[in-house]
Design a protein around this motif. Structure first.
Motif, PDB file in Angstrom:
ATOM      1  N   ARG A 158       0.861  -1.179   0.000  1.00  0.00           N
ATOM      2  CA  ARG A 158       0.000   0.000   0.000  1.00  0.00           C
ATOM      3  C   ARG A 158       0.902   1.234   0.000  1.00  0.00           C
ATOM      4  NH1 ARG A 158      -5.203  -0.698   2.046  1.00  0.00           N
ATOM      5  NH2 ARG A 158      -5.086   1.246   3.228  1.00  0.00           N
ATOM      6  N   ILE A 159       0.842   1.978  -1.090  1.00  0.00           N
ATOM      7  CA  ILE A 159       1.597   3.233  -1.192  1.00  0.00           C
ATOM      8  C   ILE A 159       0.592   4.369  -1.147  1.00  0.00           C
ATOM      9  CG2 ILE A 159       3.213   4.602  -2.548  1.00  0.00           C
ATOM     10  CD1 ILE A 159       4.211   2.047  -3.842  1.00  0.00           C
ATOM     11  N   VAL A 160       0.713   5.220  -0.151  1.00  0.00           N
ATOM     12  CA  VAL A 160      -0.239   6.317   0.051  1.00  0.00           C
ATOM     13  C   VAL A 160       0.398   7.624  -0.431  1.00  0.00           C
ATOM     14  CG1 VAL A 160      -1.593   7.618   1.735  1.00  0.00           C
ATOM     15  CG2 VAL A 160      -1.286   5.136   2.004  1.00  0.00           C
ATOM     16  N   LEU A 161      -0.299   8.322  -1.312  1.00  0.00           N
ATOM     17  CA  LEU A 161       0.183   9.598  -1.841  1.00  0.00           C
ATOM     18  C   LEU A 161      -0.573  10.757  -1.206  1.00  0.00           C
ATOM     19  CD1 LEU A 161       0.546   8.898  -5.680  1.00  0.00           C
ATOM     20  CD2 LEU A 161       2.170   8.464  -3.814  1.00  0.00           C
ATOM     21  N   GLN A 162       0.177  11.775  -0.844  1.00  0.00           N
ATOM     22  CA  GLN A 162      -0.410  12.980  -0.261  1.00  0.00           C
ATOM     23  C   GLN A 162      -0.518  14.054  -1.334  1.00  0.00           C
ATOM     24  OE1 GLN A 162       1.763  14.618   3.021  1.00  0.00           O
ATOM     25  NE2 GLN A 162       0.407  16.375   3.264  1.00  0.00           N
ATOM     26  N   ALA A 163      -1.674  14.651  -1.463  1.00  0.00           N
ATOM     27  CA  ALA A 163      -1.866  15.721  -2.434  1.00  0.00           C
ATOM     28  C   ALA A 163      -1.057  16.947  -2.012  1.00  0.00           C
ATOM     29  CB  ALA A 163      -3.346  16.081  -2.543  1.00  0.00           C
ATOM     30  N   HIS A 164      -0.412  17.582  -2.986  1.00  0.00           N
ATOM     31  CA  HIS A 164       0.275  18.835  -2.663  1.00  0.00           C
ATOM     32  C   HIS A 164      -0.665  20.010  -2.911  1.00  0.00           C
ATOM     33  CE1 HIS A 164       0.848  19.715  -6.940  1.00  0.00           C
ATOM     34  NE2 HIS A 164       1.434  18.541  -7.109  1.00  0.00           N
ATOM     35  N   HIS A 165      -0.299  21.156  -2.378  1.00  0.00           N
ATOM     36  CA  HIS A 165      -1.123  22.347  -2.511  1.00  0.00           C
ATOM     37  C   HIS A 165      -1.259  22.714  -3.985  1.00  0.00           C
ATOM     38  CE1 HIS A 165       3.111  23.330  -2.123  1.00  0.00           C
ATOM     39  NE2 HIS A 165       2.891  24.367  -2.885  1.00  0.00           N
ATOM     40  N   ASP A 166      -2.344  23.375  -4.341  1.00  0.00           N
ATOM     41  CA  ASP A 166      -2.569  23.754  -5.735  1.00  0.00           C
ATOM     42  C   ASP A 166      -2.596  25.269  -5.897  1.00  0.00           C
ATOM     43  OD1 ASP A 166      -4.928  24.332  -4.503  1.00  0.00           O
ATOM     44  OD2 ASP A 166      -6.194  23.120  -5.822  1.00  0.00           O
ATOM     45  N   SER A 167      -1.938  25.968  -4.983  1.00  0.00           N
ATOM     46  CA  SER A 167      -1.867  27.420  -5.066  1.00  0.00           C
ATOM     47  C   SER A 167      -0.439  27.863  -4.794  1.00  0.00           C
ATOM     48  CB  SER A 167      -2.829  28.071  -4.068  1.00  0.00           C
ATOM     49  OG  SER A 167      -2.510  27.672  -2.747  1.00  0.00           O
ATOM     50  N   ASP A 168      -0.188  29.153  -4.945  1.00  0.00           N
ATOM     51  CA  ASP A 168       1.150  29.703  -4.780  1.00  0.00           C
ATOM     52  C   ASP A 168       1.167  30.622  -3.565  1.00  0.00           C
ATOM     53  OD1 ASP A 168       3.845  30.182  -5.584  1.00  0.00           O
ATOM     54  OD2 ASP A 168       3.219  32.127  -6.386  1.00  0.00           O
ATOM     55  N   ASN A 169       2.194  30.487  -2.739  1.00  0.00           N
ATOM     56  CA  ASN A 169       2.304  31.267  -1.509  1.00  0.00           C
ATOM     57  C   ASN A 169       3.280  32.432  -1.701  1.00  0.00           C
ATOM     58  OD1 ASN A 169       2.525  32.241   1.098  1.00  0.00           O
ATOM     59  ND2 ASN A 169       3.918  30.595   1.760  1.00  0.00           N
ATOM     60  N   PRO A 170       2.800  33.664  -1.822  1.00  0.00           N
ATOM     61  CA  PRO A 170       3.696  34.800  -2.061  1.00  0.00           C
ATOM     62  C   PRO A 170       4.583  35.135  -0.870  1.00  0.00           C
ATOM     63  CG  PRO A 170       1.450  35.562  -1.699  1.00  0.00           C
ATOM     64  CD  PRO A 170       1.387  34.069  -1.774  1.00  0.00           C
ATOM     65  N   ASP A 171       4.319  34.579   0.300  1.00  0.00           N
ATOM     66  CA  ASP A 171       5.134  34.855   1.483  1.00  0.00           C
ATOM     67  C   ASP A 171       6.298  33.882   1.639  1.00  0.00           C
ATOM     68  OD1 ASP A 171       3.460  36.992   2.261  1.00  0.00           O
ATOM     69  OD2 ASP A 171       2.055  35.587   3.186  1.00  0.00           O
ATOM     70  N   TYR A 172       6.428  32.959   0.715  1.00  0.00           N
ATOM     71  CA  TYR A 172       7.506  31.972   0.795  1.00  0.00           C
ATOM     72  C   TYR A 172       8.875  32.654   0.657  1.00  0.00           C
ATOM     73  CZ  TYR A 172      10.573  28.137  -0.658  1.00  0.00           C
ATOM     74  OH  TYR A 172      11.604  27.248  -0.765  1.00  0.00           O
ATOM     75  N   ALA A 173       9.847  32.232   1.467  1.00  0.00           N
ATOM     76  CA  ALA A 173      11.217  32.745   1.397  1.00  0.00           C
ATOM     77  C   ALA A 173      12.076  31.758   0.620  1.00  0.00           C
ATOM     78  CB  ALA A 173      11.774  32.948   2.807  1.00  0.00           C
ATOM     79  N   ILE A 221       9.235  38.195  -8.766  1.00  0.00           N
ATOM     80  CA  ILE A 221       8.106  37.286  -8.958  1.00  0.00           C
ATOM     81  C   ILE A 221       6.773  37.922  -8.584  1.00  0.00           C
ATOM     82  CG2 ILE A 221       8.497  36.233  -6.698  1.00  0.00           C
ATOM     83  CD1 ILE A 221       7.461  33.597  -7.914  1.00  0.00           C
ATOM     84  N   ASP A 222       6.784  38.797  -7.571  1.00  0.00           N
ATOM     85  CA  ASP A 222       5.537  39.428  -7.160  1.00  0.00           C
ATOM     86  C   ASP A 222       5.471  40.903  -7.548  1.00  0.00           C
ATOM     87  OD1 ASP A 222       4.500  37.081  -5.844  1.00  0.00           O
ATOM     88  OD2 ASP A 222       5.974  37.454  -4.261  1.00  0.00           O
ATOM     89  N   ALA A 223       6.486  41.372  -8.308  1.00  0.00           N
ATOM     90  CA  ALA A 223       6.513  42.778  -8.744  1.00  0.00           C
ATOM     91  C   ALA A 223       7.364  42.875 -10.003  1.00  0.00           C
ATOM     92  CB  ALA A 223       7.069  43.677  -7.644  1.00  0.00           C
ATOM     93  N   ALA A 224       6.868  42.289 -11.084  1.00  0.00           N
ATOM     94  CA  ALA A 224       7.675  42.153 -12.297  1.00  0.00           C
ATOM     95  C   ALA A 224       8.116  43.493 -12.862  1.00  0.00           C
ATOM     96  CB  ALA A 224       6.897  41.377 -13.353  1.00  0.00           C
ATOM     97  N   TYR A 225       7.357  44.561 -12.629  1.00  0.00           N
ATOM     98  CA  TYR A 225       7.705  45.871 -13.163  1.00  0.00           C
ATOM     99  C   TYR A 225       8.168  46.831 -12.062  1.00  0.00           C
ATOM    100  CZ  TYR A 225       5.474  44.498 -17.543  1.00  0.00           C
ATOM    101  OH  TYR A 225       5.145  43.865 -18.718  1.00  0.00           O
ATOM    102  N   GLY A 226       8.441  46.325 -10.885  1.00  0.00           N
ATOM    103  CA  GLY A 226       8.747  47.219  -9.783  1.00  0.00           C
ATOM    104  C   GLY A 226      10.064  46.962  -9.091  1.00  0.00           C
ATOM    105  N   VAL A 227      10.963  46.168  -9.684  1.00  0.00           N
ATOM    106  CA  VAL A 227      12.226  45.826  -9.033  1.00  0.00           C
ATOM    107  C   VAL A 227      13.394  46.353  -9.849  1.00  0.00           C
ATOM    108  CG1 VAL A 227      13.747  43.933  -8.328  1.00  0.00           C
ATOM    109  CG2 VAL A 227      11.284  43.783  -7.901  1.00  0.00           C
ATOM    110  N   ASN A 228      14.230  47.145  -9.208  1.00  0.00           N
ATOM    111  CA  ASN A 228      15.473  47.604  -9.822  1.00  0.00           C
ATOM    112  C   ASN A 228      16.514  46.506  -9.628  1.00  0.00           C
ATOM    113  OD1 ASN A 228      18.067  48.732 -10.255  1.00  0.00           O
ATOM    114  ND2 ASN A 228      17.294  50.785  -9.820  1.00  0.00           N
ATOM    115  N   PRO A 229      16.980  45.870 -10.694  1.00  0.00           N
ATOM    116  CA  PRO A 229      17.874  44.718 -10.529  1.00  0.00           C
ATOM    117  C   PRO A 229      19.222  45.073  -9.917  1.00  0.00           C
ATOM    118  CG  PRO A 229      17.656  45.303 -12.841  1.00  0.00           C
ATOM    119  CD  PRO A 229      16.643  46.106 -12.106  1.00  0.00           C
TER     120      PRO A 229
END
Length: 533
Positions: A97-112, A226-234
């Motif tokens: 018996r191999i049990v699979l856990q579903a992963h999240h289906d959304s994106d977390n903008p607070d991720y570091a 990623i969360d400010a494609a037009y707002g970051v000075n590289p």
């Protein structure tokens, strides 16, 4: 009849019992979700091998022809789930018996973002190099982080060509004056050419648009943008964002958003805007990769990692309705994109180099077929080996009494996109030289000559204007200033000419040189050189 029927039933029961008994070389079982529901179509694999099957409608699987007399690691994966598996499975095991856990289906903008290089910390916070660098080990091959550190993707945030073009400086830090403007009643404010009486060190986005950041960060520093494609000075990013394209960034990509009508990214969605991410919620992790058997852990498989579409968002770019970057589109239009007979970007830019592991053995890495492990060196325009294997060149010459006729054919027979591709700063220069009996250059009678933008000056210092030959390039002109050629495509530009070589395209050019009478029957020599700048 009754007796015969009883004998037949007994034989049937014996037959079924024999079929269901444990068999050497067989493993059977079910793949279920956390609610004990069967998962149909899950891939069940003997880890790090080609031996795999899919579960049936009941989630049931049978792995046959497996090695006997050794414990096995059996894994399972299905879309939307983390990979899981069972270690130390004995051949002949039944009803696993191999049990699979579903992963999240959304994106977390607070991720570091995790660092790619080794840092102090615990677990994954130590950085990807903790498991994926051979530093300190005796492995005879490099691992992904070692290769990535040598790759241009790890340098995209600190590349001096990029930073000087963005800031309007030379490599010494000298900065051009801010762009001058004039005003028209009909058109409003419009830019002027640089003042010829002022020092000038090249164009720059920040010279033209000092009050905005632009969208350069969307590809060059995507972890920050990623969360400010037009707002970051590289030029102001720090931490993991200065790693350019970090390991964690690519392995959080779940899918790529493309226009179904064209197969290309949408013009208004550069870089990070065309990626679909799965940054995990607090307390969880998520890594997407090209293997469906990386277990245990919060890892999953996505086919996009092996497809050219993965490269599309940052290798396609339209500015002011002018197509500037298009290596992905050029591949898409070429025979290389044929699903049956073609090649992907990864085939050429991430070829297997003989490594048998992509993680350290003492960190859970297992030996694999080296043809399944793709290099992260990702050679490109800075790789002499890749450049020298990009096209073929054939030179022929014929002599009459007083003339030498030369023909040069270049064929793009080894590259899945135009040569050169992407940035209009990239030129391929064909230089044709003919010398007489005493080593003196023979005067050119007819044929093309190299244009002024290849540099006016001493050829020994790389200035080739006026010499026999030609340049393959996409040439832009700025609409308002009419500066051409221009690399300042953040301004409105038009394509003046484009003679770059598409996949399998050939170009032949001819040159005629005059042979002095006093050379007599002495030999003349011809040299054709192809330069990338």
């Amino acid at each position: 009849k009754s007796l015969l029927g009883m004998v037949g039933a007994a034989l049937l029961a014996i037959s079924l019992l024999f079929a269901c008994a444990p068999q050497p070389g067989m493993v059977t079982g079910w793949v279920l979700d956390t609610q004990e529901q069967p998962i149909t179509g899950a891939v069940v694999r003997l880890k790090a091998s080609n031996l795999a099957v899919e579960t049936d409608a009941d989630g049931y699987f049978q792995l046959l022809d497996i090695p006997a007399n050794q414990p096995l690691f059996v894994t399972a994966w299905s879309p939307g789930y983390y990979i899981n598996g069972l270690d130390a499975v004995q051949p002949g095991s039944m009803d696993l018996r191999i049990v699979l856990q579903a992963h999240h289906d959304s994106d977390n903008p607070d991720y570091a973002w995790l660092p790619s290089t080794r840092l102090s910390g615990e677990g994954e916070a130590q950085g990807c190099a903790e498991c994926h660098s051979r530093e300190g080990s005796d492995l005879p091959f490099t691992l992904p982080v070692d290769e990535w550190l040598l790759d241009a993707h790890s340098q995209s945030a600190v590349n001096p060509r990029f930073l000087t073009m963005y800031s309007g400086t030379d490599v010494e830090g000298n900065r051009s004056p801010q762009t001058r403007y004039n005003y028209s009643r009909d058109y409003g404010r419009f830019p002027l050419r640089p003042d010829p009486n002022q020092p000038y060190f090249g164009p720059g986005y920040k010279l033209d648009f000092p009050n905005t950041a632009g969208n350069c960060a969307a590809c060059h520093t995507p972890a920050a943008a990623i969360d400010a494609a037009y707002g970051v000075n590289p030029t102001s990013v720090s931490g993991v964002a200065r790693e350019g394209i970090p390991c964690d960034f690519c392995h959080k990509v779940w899918d790529v958003i493309l226009d179904p009508a064209t197969g290309l990214p949408f013009a208004n969605m550069p870089g990070v805007l065309s990626f679909e991410f799965r940054r995990p919620p607090e307390g969880h992790q998520f890594f997407a990769g090209p293997f469906d058997d990386v277990a245990p852990g919060e890892d999953t498989f996505t086919p996009i990692q092996r497809e050219s579409q993965f490269c599309a968002p940052c290798h396609f770019g339209i500015f002011w309705d002018t197509l500037i970057y298009n290596s992905f589109g050029e591949w898409l239009e070429s025979p290389y994109s044929d699903a049956e007979s073609g090649q992907t970007c990864q085939d050429c830019h991430m070829p297997p180099l003989g490594a048998t592991h992509f993680a350290l053995p003492d960190q859970g890495g297992v030996a694999r077929d080296p043809q399944t492990i793709f290099s992260h060196l990702m050679p490109g325009a800075s790789s002499p080996d890749l450049l020298q294997a990009s096209v073929s060149m054939d030179v022929s010459a014929a002599r009459t009494a007083d003339q030498l006729s030369v023909s040069v054919t270049i064929v793009n027979d080894k590259t899945g996109h135009h040569v050169p591709t992407d940035s209009p700063l990239r030129h391929m220069i064909l230089l044709v030289q003919a010398e007489g009996a005493h080593g003196a250059a023979l005067p050119q009678v007819s044929g093309q000559t190299i244009p002024e933008y290849a540099g006016v000056g001493d050829p020994n210092l790389g200035y080739y204007a006026g010499l026999p030959g030609k340049v393959f390039a996409k040439i832009l002109m700025e609409l308002w200033t009419e500066i051409s050629p221009s690399g300042a495509y953040w301004n409105p530009t038009v394509i003046v000419s484009d003679n770059r070589l598409a996949a399998f395209e050939a170009d032949t050019s001819s040159y005629v040189f005059s042979i002095p009478q006093d050379d007599g029957d002495a030999e003349a020599s011809v040299t054709a050189t192809l330069l990338f700048r």
